[in-house]
Design an enzyme around this catalytic site. Structure first.
Site, PDB file in Angstrom:
ATOM      1  N   ASP A   8     -87.482   1.459 -16.775  1.00 13.60           N
ATOM      2  CA  ASP A   8     -87.286   1.029 -15.387  1.00 13.60           C
ATOM      3  C   ASP A   8     -88.512   0.289 -14.814  1.00 13.60           C
ATOM      4  O   ASP A   8     -89.572   0.897 -14.635  1.00 13.60           O
ATOM      5  CB  ASP A   8     -86.988   2.238 -14.493  1.00 13.60           C
ATOM      6  CG  ASP A   8     -85.881   3.142 -15.035  1.00 13.60           C
ATOM      7  OD1 ASP A   8     -85.772   3.283 -16.268  1.00 13.60           O
ATOM      8  OD2 ASP A   8     -85.157   3.733 -14.221  1.00 13.60           O
ATOM      9  N   HIS A  68     -79.437   2.787  -9.223  1.00 18.06           N
ATOM     10  CA  HIS A  68     -79.961   1.930  -8.147  1.00 18.06           C
ATOM     11  C   HIS A  68     -79.425   0.501  -8.187  1.00 18.06           C
ATOM     12  O   HIS A  68     -79.900  -0.353  -7.430  1.00 18.06           O
ATOM     13  CB  HIS A  68     -81.487   1.908  -8.188  1.00 18.06           C
ATOM     14  CG  HIS A  68     -82.114   3.170  -7.677  1.00 18.06           C
ATOM     15  ND1 HIS A  68     -82.048   3.547  -6.350  1.00 18.06           N
ATOM     16  CD2 HIS A  68     -82.797   4.154  -8.306  1.00 18.06           C
ATOM     17  CE1 HIS A  68     -82.684   4.701  -6.187  1.00 18.06           C
ATOM     18  NE2 HIS A  68     -83.137   5.100  -7.367  1.00 18.06           N
ATOM     19  N   HIS A 152     -78.654   6.166 -18.935  1.00 12.66           N
ATOM     20  CA  HIS A 152     -79.432   6.343 -17.729  1.00 12.66           C
ATOM     21  C   HIS A 152     -79.105   7.696 -17.111  1.00 12.66           C
ATOM     22  O   HIS A 152     -78.013   7.890 -16.578  1.00 12.66           O
ATOM     23  CB  HIS A 152     -79.078   5.203 -16.768  1.00 12.66           C
ATOM     24  CG  HIS A 152     -80.040   5.042 -15.645  1.00 12.66           C
ATOM     25  ND1 HIS A 152     -81.243   4.386 -15.800  1.00 12.66           N
ATOM     26  CD2 HIS A 152     -79.996   5.447 -14.361  1.00 12.66           C
ATOM     27  CE1 HIS A 152     -81.890   4.400 -14.649  1.00 12.66           C
ATOM     28  NE2 HIS A 152     -81.160   5.045 -13.751  1.00 12.66           N
TER      29      HIS A 152
HETATM   30 FE   LIG Z   1     -85.215   4.186 -12.224  1.00 19.90          FE
HETATM   31 FE   LIG Z   2     -82.179   5.618 -12.029  1.00 17.09          FE
END
Ligand SMILES: [Fe+2]
Ligand SMILES: [Fe+2]
Length: 278
Positions: A8, A68, A152
């Site tokens: 990320d 996100h 994820h």
């Molecule tokens: Fe993240």
């Molecule tokens: Fe995340």
């Protein structure tokens, strides 16, 4: 094939270390394919079309995301037109964008990238195991040279289960989302490279990429507090390099890559001798 997945990308420090280091990393490690998780690239929340262009210019072939993905709402209108930007494949039917993509290298080899999202301590979306199973039924290893799964998720148990669930059927299952790299990178029994979490590309002198003060205050006071701000110190680039056997698509080696910031650096010692550039 030599693959890199970067965790990320967290705000500006994450974007800056990708821009500064990825071109050199790609060249020096003779990488064939690079995946970058970009879900936090826009000030910690989401991603924009401009940031996608920056990550591609730095050497990303595909951008994965996670919970996100929609934080910057304008990406909903963009994602359908960019086959290299993925969102988790187990969102409900009708969600914009794609959860997987089949990509062809200049030399003809094909790479399948799948982005799935876990459910424990996260939004209750569709079953990621069933979704991955369906996808692998359509694209068995062998029909494509390599398959990378970015899973994820929060819970180490769910992520490890996905690793074993895919063992022997994909080249690598790499976890993202926790923003903290784990030391359990290894090749599973049937040949799939696995790592519970690759960590983030961001400032680790923080609480998972956010400024320490605001994050601690939320735990100490139990008041909602102000919006968390991205920690702006020097970032660590956290990635994982996987070498695969082109004949089987299974993994030969897996090693972390860490550059910069406060974490101990690690440069992979790769098994395969890189083929000289033509
Ligand atoms: Fe993240
Ligand atoms: Fe995340």
């Amino acid at each position: 094939m030599r693959l890199l997945l970067c965790g990320d990308v967290m705000g500006r420090p994450g974007r800056e270390i990708i821009a500064a280091e990825l071109p050199r990393v790609r060249r020096e490690l003779a990488l064939d394919f690079v995946v970058v998780n970009g879900e936090n690239a826009a000030h910690g929340f989401g991603i924009t079309d401009k940031i996608c262009a920056e990550l591609y210019a730095s050497g990303a072939d595909v951008i994965t995301t996670g919970n996100h993905v929609w934080d910057r709402r304008e990406i909903m209108a963009y994602i359908g037109g960019d086959p290299r930007l993925l969102r988790p494949l187990n969102f409900p039917a009708g969600t914009p964008g794609n959860g997987h993509g089949l990509y062809r290298l200049a030399d003809g080899r094909a790479v399948l990238v799948a982005n799935a999202m876990a459910r424990l301590f996260m939004d209750a979306i569709d079953d990621p195991f069933a979704a991955i199973d369906r996808l692998l039924g359509e694209h068995p290893l062998g029909a494509v040279a390599a398959i990378i799964v970015d899973f994820h998720g929060e819970a180490t148990s769910e992520k490890t289960s996905m690793g074993h669930f895919c063992d022997g059927r994909v080249s690598a299952v790499i976890g993202t989302h926790s923003h903290v790299p784990t030391a359990d990178y290894r090749i599973l029994e049937r040949g799939t490279a696995y790592m519970t979490d690759v960590g983030m590309c961001g400032d680790y002198d923080s609480v998972i990429g956010m400024r320490k003060e605001g994050s601690i205050a939320r735990f100490v006071t139990k008041l909602p507090g102000e919006r968390l701000e991205v920690a702006e110190g020097a970032a660590t680039l956290c990635g994982v390099v996987v070498e695969t056997d082109d004949a089987t698509g299974l993994a030969l080696t897996i090693e972390p890559l860490r550059i910069g910031g406060v974490l101990a650096p690690h440069w992979p010692r790769l098994a395969r001798v890189p083929t000289p550039a033509k």
